[in-house]
Design a protein around this motif. Sequence first.
Motif, PDB file in Angstrom:
ATOM      1  N   GLY A   7      48.244  45.317  43.331  1.00 40.09           N
ATOM      2  CA  GLY A   7      46.430  45.137  42.396  1.00 40.09           C
ATOM      3  C   GLY A   7      45.860  45.746  42.837  1.00 40.09           C
ATOM      4  O   GLY A   7      44.578  44.802  42.709  1.00 40.09           O
ATOM      5  N   GLY A   8      45.796  45.998  44.481  1.00 37.39           N
ATOM      6  CA  GLY A   8      44.376  46.421  45.204  1.00 37.39           C
ATOM      7  C   GLY A   8      43.608  47.291  44.018  1.00 37.39           C
ATOM      8  O   GLY A   8      44.819  47.845  43.270  1.00 37.39           O
ATOM      9  N   GLY A   9      42.880  46.936  44.683  1.00 34.06           N
ATOM     10  CA  GLY A   9      42.065  48.639  44.381  1.00 34.06           C
ATOM     11  C   GLY A   9      40.703  48.827  44.789  1.00 34.06           C
ATOM     12  O   GLY A   9      40.202  47.592  45.570  1.00 34.06           O
ATOM     13  N   LEU A  10      39.761  49.360  44.252  1.00 36.96           N
ATOM     14  CA  LEU A  10      37.965  49.332  44.258  1.00 36.96           C
ATOM     15  C   LEU A  10      37.113  48.369  43.222  1.00 36.96           C
ATOM     16  O   LEU A  10      37.389  48.103  42.218  1.00 36.96           O
ATOM     17  N   VAL A  11      36.867  47.136  43.950  1.00 39.52           N
ATOM     18  CA  VAL A  11      36.355  46.493  43.330  1.00 39.52           C
ATOM     19  C   VAL A  11      34.815  45.710  43.808  1.00 39.52           C
ATOM     20  O   VAL A  11      34.050  46.083  45.151  1.00 39.52           O
ATOM     21  N   GLN A  12      33.769  45.684  42.663  1.00 38.46           N
ATOM     22  CA  GLN A  12      32.080  45.475  43.024  1.00 38.46           C
ATOM     23  C   GLN A  12      32.267  43.692  43.581  1.00 38.46           C
ATOM     24  O   GLN A  12      33.017  42.596  43.728  1.00 38.46           O
ATOM     25  N   ALA A  13      30.918  43.901  44.478  1.00 39.92           N
ATOM     26  CA  ALA A  13      30.864  42.881  45.270  1.00 39.92           C
ATOM     27  C   ALA A  13      30.682  41.221  44.225  1.00 39.92           C
ATOM     28  O   ALA A  13      30.284  41.731  42.991  1.00 39.92           O
ATOM     29  N   GLY A  14      31.398  39.775  44.414  1.00 41.90           N
ATOM     30  CA  GLY A  14      31.168  39.380  42.710  1.00 41.90           C
ATOM     31  C   GLY A  14      32.649  39.384  41.929  1.00 41.90           C
ATOM     32  O   GLY A  14      32.989  38.489  41.453  1.00 41.90           O
ATOM     33  N   VAL A  63      38.524  31.815  52.705  1.00 42.17           N
ATOM     34  CA  VAL A  63      38.957  32.285  51.100  1.00 42.17           C
ATOM     35  C   VAL A  63      39.012  30.921  50.597  1.00 42.17           C
ATOM     36  O   VAL A  63      39.599  31.284  49.356  1.00 42.17           O
ATOM     37  N   LYS A  64      38.592  29.973  51.446  1.00 42.30           N
ATOM     38  CA  LYS A  64      39.287  28.457  50.526  1.00 42.30           C
ATOM     39  C   LYS A  64      37.902  28.550  49.369  1.00 42.30           C
ATOM     40  O   LYS A  64      37.145  28.929  49.327  1.00 42.30           O
ATOM     41  N   ASP A  65      38.318  27.816  47.731  1.00 42.60           N
ATOM     42  CA  ASP A  65      37.479  27.979  47.029  1.00 42.60           C
ATOM     43  C   ASP A  65      37.452  29.343  46.032  1.00 42.60           C
ATOM     44  O   ASP A  65      36.713  29.170  45.579  1.00 42.60           O
ATOM     45  N   ARG A  66      38.083  30.024  46.485  1.00 44.18           N
ATOM     46  CA  ARG A  66      37.127  31.911  45.933  1.00 44.18           C
ATOM     47  C   ARG A  66      39.020  31.746  45.782  1.00 44.18           C
ATOM     48  O   ARG A  66      39.118  32.696  44.763  1.00 44.18           O
ATOM     49  N   PHE A  67      40.198  32.210  46.818  1.00 46.93           N
ATOM     50  CA  PHE A  67      41.365  32.282  46.315  1.00 46.93           C
ATOM     51  C   PHE A  67      41.901  31.517  46.043  1.00 46.93           C
ATOM     52  O   PHE A  67      42.308  30.304  46.106  1.00 46.93           O
ATOM     53  N   THR A  68      43.283  31.971  44.592  1.00 45.57           N
ATOM     54  CA  THR A  68      44.424  30.588  44.771  1.00 45.57           C
ATOM     55  C   THR A  68      45.645  31.331  44.800  1.00 45.57           C
ATOM     56  O   THR A  68      45.747  32.478  44.113  1.00 45.57           O
ATOM     57  N   GLY A  84      35.503  35.837  43.120  1.00 43.93           N
ATOM     58  CA  GLY A  84      34.490  36.224  43.649  1.00 43.93           C
ATOM     59  C   GLY A  84      34.221  36.517  45.600  1.00 43.93           C
ATOM     60  O   GLY A  84      34.240  36.759  47.123  1.00 43.93           O
ATOM     61  N   LEU A  85      34.670  37.968  45.421  1.00 48.44           N
ATOM     62  CA  LEU A  85      35.114  39.227  46.228  1.00 48.44           C
ATOM     63  C   LEU A  85      33.820  39.772  46.699  1.00 48.44           C
ATOM     64  O   LEU A  85      32.991  40.041  46.981  1.00 48.44           O
ATOM     65  N   ASN A  86      33.888  39.716  48.321  1.00 49.24           N
ATOM     66  CA  ASN A  86      32.823  40.350  49.117  1.00 49.24           C
ATOM     67  C   ASN A  86      33.025  41.058  50.550  1.00 49.24           C
ATOM     68  O   ASN A  86      34.402  41.056  50.079  1.00 49.24           O
ATOM     69  N   PRO A  87      32.424  42.421  51.100  1.00 46.08           N
ATOM     70  CA  PRO A  87      32.918  43.284  51.325  1.00 46.08           C
ATOM     71  C   PRO A  87      33.453  42.709  52.252  1.00 46.08           C
ATOM     72  O   PRO A  87      34.443  43.141  53.083  1.00 46.08           O
ATOM     73  N   GLU A  88      33.036  41.605  53.300  1.00 50.30           N
ATOM     74  CA  GLU A  88      33.802  40.929  54.245  1.00 50.30           C
ATOM     75  C   GLU A  88      35.850  40.751  53.658  1.00 50.30           C
ATOM     76  O   GLU A  88      36.576  41.026  55.058  1.00 50.30           O
ATOM     77  N   VAL A 122      42.764  46.257  49.527  1.00 46.19           N
ATOM     78  CA  VAL A 122      41.165  45.874  49.145  1.00 46.19           C
ATOM     79  C   VAL A 122      40.280  46.225  49.100  1.00 46.19           C
ATOM     80  O   VAL A 122      40.244  46.255  50.370  1.00 46.19           O
ATOM     81  N   THR A 123      39.588  47.461  48.838  1.00 48.15           N
ATOM     82  CA  THR A 123      38.445  47.882  48.891  1.00 48.15           C
ATOM     83  C   THR A 123      36.926  47.063  47.958  1.00 48.15           C
ATOM     84  O   THR A 123      37.571  47.152  46.649  1.00 48.15           O
ATOM     85  N   VAL A 124      36.190  46.260  48.519  1.00 45.82           N
ATOM     86  CA  VAL A 124      35.333  45.090  47.849  1.00 45.82           C
ATOM     87  C   VAL A 124      33.428  46.139  48.248  1.00 45.82           C
ATOM     88  O   VAL A 124      33.644  46.422  49.874  1.00 45.82           O
ATOM     89  N   SER A 125      32.740  46.710  47.227  1.00 45.94           N
ATOM     90  CA  SER A 125      31.935  47.378  47.652  1.00 45.94           C
ATOM     91  C   SER A 125      30.802  46.546  47.592  1.00 45.94           C
ATOM     92  O   SER A 125      30.942  45.248  47.020  1.00 45.94           O
ATOM     93  N   SER A 126      29.494  47.165  48.379  1.00 46.25           N
ATOM     94  CA  SER A 126      28.263  46.019  47.355  1.00 46.25           C
ATOM     95  C   SER A 126      27.297  46.231  47.422  1.00 46.25           C
ATOM     96  O   SER A 126      27.262  47.533  46.227  1.00 46.25           O
TER      97      SER A 126
END
Length: 126
Positions: A7-14, A63-68, A84-88, A122-126
């Motif tokens: 399920g990993g991949g490249l996604v934009q921030a947010g 990750v609390k409140d963003r991940f379940t 709500g993914l971010n580059p971090e 998982v890669t999150v781009s800004s």
Amino acid sequence: VQLQASGGGLVQAGGSLRLSCAASGLTFSSYTMGWFRQAPGKEREFVSAISWTGGTQLFADSVKDRFTISRDNAKNTAYLQMNGLNPEDTAVYYCAAARPSSRTLSYTREADYNYWGQGTLVTVSS
């Protein structure tokens, strides 16, 4: 025992991703399942865990409140929904399984887990 993370991949921030961890070779419904991640140049860190019933869930503060986290014992699969993914959050994400234990475990430590999957990036781009 095999744990297959996907399920990993490249996604934009947010954005959002859902990771899956398919288990085989173990009595899945008896195991606590956990997710850890390792960012480039950093040590692996705890992300989330779920008890065998699903009734107890743990999250890292970051990750609390963003991940379940959830699980489907009928499908031998655990999930990590990441919103709500971010580059971090960029990292290789690993799922892990902890067999039942008579000891009191935190389930936030790598040493509490008996089996590990291969990881999904998982890669999150800004």
